[in-house]
Design a protein around this motif. Structure first.
Motif, PDB file in Angstrom:
ATOM      1  N   ARG A  59      13.040  20.181   1.458  1.00 46.67           N
ATOM      2  CA  ARG A  59      13.015  19.073   2.402  1.00 46.67           C
ATOM      3  C   ARG A  59      14.402  18.789   2.961  1.00 46.67           C
ATOM      4  N   VAL A  69      14.003   4.846   1.015  1.00 46.38           N
ATOM      5  CA  VAL A  69      13.050   5.937   1.221  1.00 46.38           C
ATOM      6  C   VAL A  69      12.021   5.972   0.097  1.00 46.38           C
ATOM      7  N   ALA A  70      10.909   6.614   0.374  1.00 51.76           N
ATOM      8  CA  ALA A  70       9.830   6.723  -0.615  1.00 51.76           C
ATOM      9  C   ALA A  70      10.304   7.511  -1.827  1.00 51.76           C
ATOM     10  N   ASP A  73       5.805  11.363  -3.217  1.00 54.59           N
ATOM     11  CA  ASP A  73       4.721  11.673  -2.287  1.00 54.59           C
ATOM     12  C   ASP A  73       3.504  10.840  -2.662  1.00 54.59           C
ATOM     13  N   LYS A 201       8.576  -0.552   6.983  1.00 59.64           N
ATOM     14  CA  LYS A 201       8.344   0.446   8.016  1.00 59.64           C
ATOM     15  C   LYS A 201       7.058   1.244   7.820  1.00 59.64           C
ATOM     16  N   VAL A 202       6.261   0.902   6.808  1.00 59.45           N
ATOM     17  CA  VAL A 202       5.008   1.616   6.556  1.00 59.45           C
ATOM     18  C   VAL A 202       3.852   0.629   6.542  1.00 59.45           C
ATOM     19  N   ASP A 206      -0.839   4.600   4.681  1.00 59.16           N
ATOM     20  CA  ASP A 206       0.077   5.616   5.194  1.00 59.16           C
ATOM     21  C   ASP A 206       0.395   6.631   4.101  1.00 59.16           C
ATOM     22  N   LYS A 207       0.537   7.881   4.499  1.00 59.32           N
ATOM     23  CA  LYS A 207       0.976   8.912   3.560  1.00 59.32           C
ATOM     24  C   LYS A 207       2.507   8.945   3.545  1.00 59.32           C
ATOM     25  N   THR A 208       3.061   9.099   2.363  1.00 59.52           N
ATOM     26  CA  THR A 208       4.510   9.145   2.223  1.00 59.52           C
ATOM     27  C   THR A 208       4.962  10.535   1.795  1.00 59.52           C
ATOM     28  N   VAL A 209       6.133  10.899   2.247  1.00 58.00           N
ATOM     29  CA  VAL A 209       6.791  12.132   1.825  1.00 58.00           C
ATOM     30  C   VAL A 209       8.015  11.714   1.022  1.00 58.00           C
ATOM     31  N   THR A 213      10.265   9.793   3.809  1.00 52.39           N
ATOM     32  CA  THR A 213       9.643   8.662   4.496  1.00 52.39           C
ATOM     33  C   THR A 213      10.438   7.372   4.264  1.00 52.39           C
TER      34      THR A 213
END
Length: 219
Positions: A59, A69-70, A73, A201-202, A206-209, A213
């Motif tokens: 990544r 950030v996330a 995942d 921001k989500v 929502d799917k997170t990376v 993310t």
């Protein structure tokens, strides 16, 4: 595909068991039976599924002091204001991410700073979406303080299937955003608690990376 060190023992044991099963089936059943072939196909599928749990993705990350950030995942299942009772003992914004068995299982530091607080809590193995899993399941609690003095808390939480949590940090460590901090085997959830004035921001579902993310921006 690069594989994570946490999976070496499990993958080796799985391979040995499956090989022994197939050798035994082939020994007991004469040639011409379809059962050994079916078991071989099933064994390959099982091994591939176990292997994919421990994949390490490549990544490209961009570090920012203002962004959170996330840490994993998964899928956002909770965004709400709560009173965090273990460390802050005051209202915070909670964002929870559910990790399915198909997600990458690595956990990353959501922001750069110093580990000001770390605790491991043994506990139960309720399903990850159970309301009490955040406070009663096996879990870790990690608090990172940024250079500006802002603190962010997150928890690795074991679930009904995830009965093994690993962490690579301790109090006093200086950590960088999007670097690896731990691993949860076979899926579960991660809760993160941020300041109320941070801009989320989500959205739910929502799917997170993980490590990529952006969950929120600090004021």
């Amino acid at each position: 595909m690069k594989l994570h060190k946490e999976g070496y023992t499990i993958m080796a044991v799985t391979a040995i068991v499956l090989i022994l099963i197939n050798v035994g089936i082939n020994y007991l059943l004469p040639d011409g039976y379809w059962i050994p072939r079916l078991i071989l196909i099933g064994s390959i599928i099982i091994f591939l599924l176990v292997t994919q749990f421990f994949r390490v993705p490549k990544r490209i990350v961009h570090q920012s002091d203002r962004q959170i950030v996330a840490p994993c995942d998964g899928r956002v299942v909770v965004i709400e204001e709560v009173v965090e009772s273990e460390y802050f003992k005051e209202p915070k914004r909670q964002i929870s991410i559910f990790m399915s068995p198909l997600n990458v299982h690595i956990n990353w530091n959501p922001i750069s700073g110093v580990i000001k607080y770390f605790r491991y809590h043994p506990g139960l193995y309720l399903v990850a979406w159970h309301p009490k899993s955040s406070t009663e399941n096996e879990r870790t609690t990690v608090v990172i303080r940024t250079i500006e003095g802002i603190e962010v808390l997150f928890r690795q939480i074991a679930g009904a299937a995830a009965r093994r949590i690993r962490w690579y940090v301790k109090e006093g460590d200086q950590v960088e955003q999007s670097t690896e901090m731990g691993f949860i085997k076979f899926g579960s959830r991660v809760d993160i608690f941020i300041p109320l004035d941070a801009e989320v921001k989500v959205n739910l579902q929502d799917k997170t990376v993980g490590s990529v993310t952006v969950l929120a921006e600090l004021k």
